[in-house]
Enzyme design. Structure first.
Site, PDB file in Angstrom:
ATOM      1  CB  ALA A 106       2.207  58.681  32.248  1.00  0.00           C
ATOM      2  N   PRO A 107       1.690  61.577  31.112  1.00  0.00           N
ATOM      3  CG  PRO A 107       0.376  61.983  29.201  1.00  0.00           C
ATOM      4  CD  PRO A 107       1.225  60.926  29.873  1.00  0.00           C
TER       5      PRO A 107
ATOM      6  CE  LYS B 248       7.501  62.167  36.584  1.00  0.00           C
ATOM      7  NZ  LYS B 248       6.213  62.820  36.921  1.00  0.00           N
ATOM      8  N   PRO B 249       3.815  58.448  37.106  1.00  0.00           N
ATOM      9  CG  PRO B 249       2.188  58.373  38.796  1.00  0.00           C
ATOM     10  CD  PRO B 249       3.594  57.914  38.466  1.00  0.00           C
TER      11      PRO B 249
ATOM     12  CD  GLU C 282       4.328  66.831  37.830  1.00  0.00           C
ATOM     13  OE1 GLU C 282       4.339  65.722  37.263  1.00  0.00           O
ATOM     14  OE2 GLU C 282       4.976  67.815  37.415  1.00  0.00           O
TER      15      GLU C 282
ATOM     16  CB  ILE D 173       7.298  69.522  21.823  1.00  0.00           C
ATOM     17  CG1 ILE D 173       6.242  68.891  20.914  1.00  0.00           C
ATOM     18  CG2 ILE D 173       8.597  69.764  21.045  1.00  0.00           C
ATOM     19  CD1 ILE D 173       5.850  69.737  19.734  1.00  0.00           C
TER      20      ILE D 173
ATOM     21  CD  GLU E 139       3.389  57.881  21.041  1.00  0.00           C
ATOM     22  OE1 GLU E 139       2.928  58.819  20.356  1.00  0.00           O
ATOM     23  OE2 GLU E 139       3.446  56.726  20.636  1.00  0.00           O
TER      24      GLU E 139
ATOM     25  CB  CYS F 178      -1.969  64.277  21.849  1.00  0.00           C
ATOM     26  SG  CYS F 178      -2.209  62.567  22.264  1.00  0.00           S
TER      27      CYS F 178
END
Ligand code: NAD
Length: 480
Positions: free
Chosen positions: A151-152, A177-178, A180, A231, A251, A285
């Site tokens: 995830a971002p 994993k979130p 960092e 991307i 995504e 986004c």
């Protein structure tokens, strides 16, 4: 919040433990100060997390949709019970105004678990039947296996829910994993998940993309990778996936065009762009970040919008008054500032609001409005991911549509018009995953969210996400 009270433990096989890897600094974006230094998972711990998910898969895939739904509902209730703690931690880690996290992020996070609890109990498929004489065919929807979900940092809690809820509802197990930069709320979510789920169904590890992330996307026992991110990160996922033919769900970025036709209600446009071009400091986004305005209403629109943007509030001592917070990091803030500097080197671009890094600590950037941008300008074509909106004047509606479609990004868009037929005709020609009419930004759990072109593929939310994270299998039974 006291650093001693911040969550630190990752989740592997139902065990809470500290990471054994290098420590990563988690920074408070409002002050630039260190919040906590959190150890990442070591390579052995990442392996253990994948092994735990693999082992849990054998039993988890045999649970009924009803059993899984009951657990998802219990997770939603666990989120409700710790809503304020989650909101405060999210606001602290991301710098978001607390009232927005309370009203939007936390409620939406619980709702996603509730939605998938319901959706998994009423999936549909083609009718079973005798498509060849003497044989009955039916379709099953089965899990894929171990999913790695990455995830971002822009909506840590919501992104965790978007990934975890459909993946486990569909009967998969996973390692999550979130980012960092924003790991804190995922560690509270780990408590909630751990209290409800069998060990190993969801494992949560911390770490940077080039270490823990890279190990996950290359892991031979990971059958699918779901990424929300840049991307270039999506390209790395694809390179890793081609070696073992992993499934991927990507995504990626966005650059949402806002098409304002001549007959639009300009007050509504100003309200909508004033909120959703700058919400979450534009780190979204789907942010309403570029306007294609009909030439006939261009001047009144930019004048009204300039007033609105200049009135947006940030960095107020009373957080309830803040419309937006800081950017997530100094690097992100400097990147936004350099986009604006380069834009202002173009003599045809005018700065109508903001355009400065404000004095003082934290990673703030003034809400900024740039007018006179041309379709080929960098500020129009590239994702800024900050509180910056640009405006281009368009001679015709068709030109606005053609320019909007001439983009590498294709995630979200909006059309503003007082004539519903004209708005629909415009929306029907746009090549974007979502098009809002006379609105921008709303995403109910029931509707699919995802992009086309370089914005990626695969849908989050909605029944479509259950399909993304499962496989259709044909079972054929001979009558002899
Ligand atoms: P990022 O790609 O840098 O990081 C996203 C995640 O990927 C992080 O957890 C990071 O650690 C991980 N990662 C980075 N390199 C990796 C690697 N080599 N292998 C495995 N994992 C790796 O993106 P970001 O800066 O955190 O987020 C911003 C981007 O995310 C923007 O481009 C934004 O548009 C996009 N985004 C898209 C959506 C969507 O729904 N389409 C939603 C939110 C954000």
């Amino acid at each position: 919040m006291n650093a001693n009270k911040l969550p630190t433990n990752i989740l592997i096989q139902g065990q809470r433990m500290a990471g054994d890897g290098e420590a990563e600094a988690v920074i408070n974006p409002r002050t630039g100060e260190l919040l906590i230094s959190l150890p990442q998972a070591s390579a052995e711990q990442v392996d253990a997390a994948v092994a735990a998910a693999r082992q849990a898969a054998r039993v988890w895939k045999q649970t009924s949709p009803g059993e899984r739904a009951a657990m998802l509902l219990a997770i939603a209730a666990g989120i409700d019970a710790r809503a304020m703690e989650l909101a405060q931690l999210e606001a602290l880690n991301c710098g978001k105004p607390l009232h927005q996290v309370v009203e939007d992020d936390v409620l939406a996070t619980a709702d996603v678990f509730r939605f998938f609890a319901a959706a998994v109990r009423c999936q549909t498929a083609p009718a079973a039947g005798e498509y060849l004489p003497g044989h009955t065919s039916m379709i099953r929807r089965d899990p894929i296996g171990v999913v790695a979900a990455i995830a971002p940092w822009n909506y840590p809690l919501m992104m965790a829910a978007w990934k975890i809820a459909p993946v486990i509802a569909a009967g998969n197990t996973m390692v999550f994993k979130p980012s960092e930069q924003t790991p804190l709320t995922a560690l509270v979510l780990a408590d909630i998940l751990d209290a409800v789920l069998p060990p190993g169904v969801v494992n949560i590890v911390l770490g940077r993309g080039d270490s823990v992330g890279s190990q996950l996307i290359n892991h031979r026992h990971v059958r699918m990778v779901s990424l929300t991110g840049d991307i270039s990160t999506g390209q790395k996922v694809l390179q890793a996936a081609r070696r073992s033919i992993k499934r991927t769900h990507l995504e990626l970025g966005g650059k949402a065009p806002v098409i304002v036709l001549a007959d639009a209600n300009l007050d509504a446009v100003v309200e909508g762009v004033g909120r959703y071009g700058y919400y979450n400091a534009g780190q979204d986004c789907t942010a309403a970040c570029h306007i294609y305005a009909d030439a006939s209403i261009y001047q009144p629109l930019i004048e009204a919008l300039a007033k609105k943007v200049s009135s947006l509030t940030f960095n107020q001592a009373d957080d309830r008054c803040n419309d937006l917070g800081p950017l997530i990091s100094q690097r992100q803030r400097n990147s936004v500032a350099s986009f604006v500097e380069r834009a202002l080197e173009q003599p045809h671009i005018q700065l109508l609001a903001g355009g400065q890094i404000p004095a003082g600590p934290g990673f703030y950037y003034q809400p900024t409005l740039l007018a006179g941008a041309r379709h080929d300008d960098e500020i129009v074509r590239r994702e800024v991911f900050g509180p910056v909106v640009s405006v281009t004047s368009c001679p015709t509606a068709q030109q606005a549509i053609d320019w909007a479609n001439d983009s590498e990004y294709a995630l979200a868009s909006s059309v503003w018009s007082g004539h519903i037929g004209r708005a629909m005709a415009t929306a029907s020609q746009l090549e974007y995953g979502t098009t809002w009419i006379n609105n921008h930004f709303m995403l109910p759990s029931e509707m699919p969210h995802g992009g086309l072109k370089s914005s990626g593929y695969g849908k989050d939310l909605s029944a479509s996400a259950l399909e993304e994270f499962s496989v259709a299998r044909h079972i054929m039974l001979s009558h002899r």
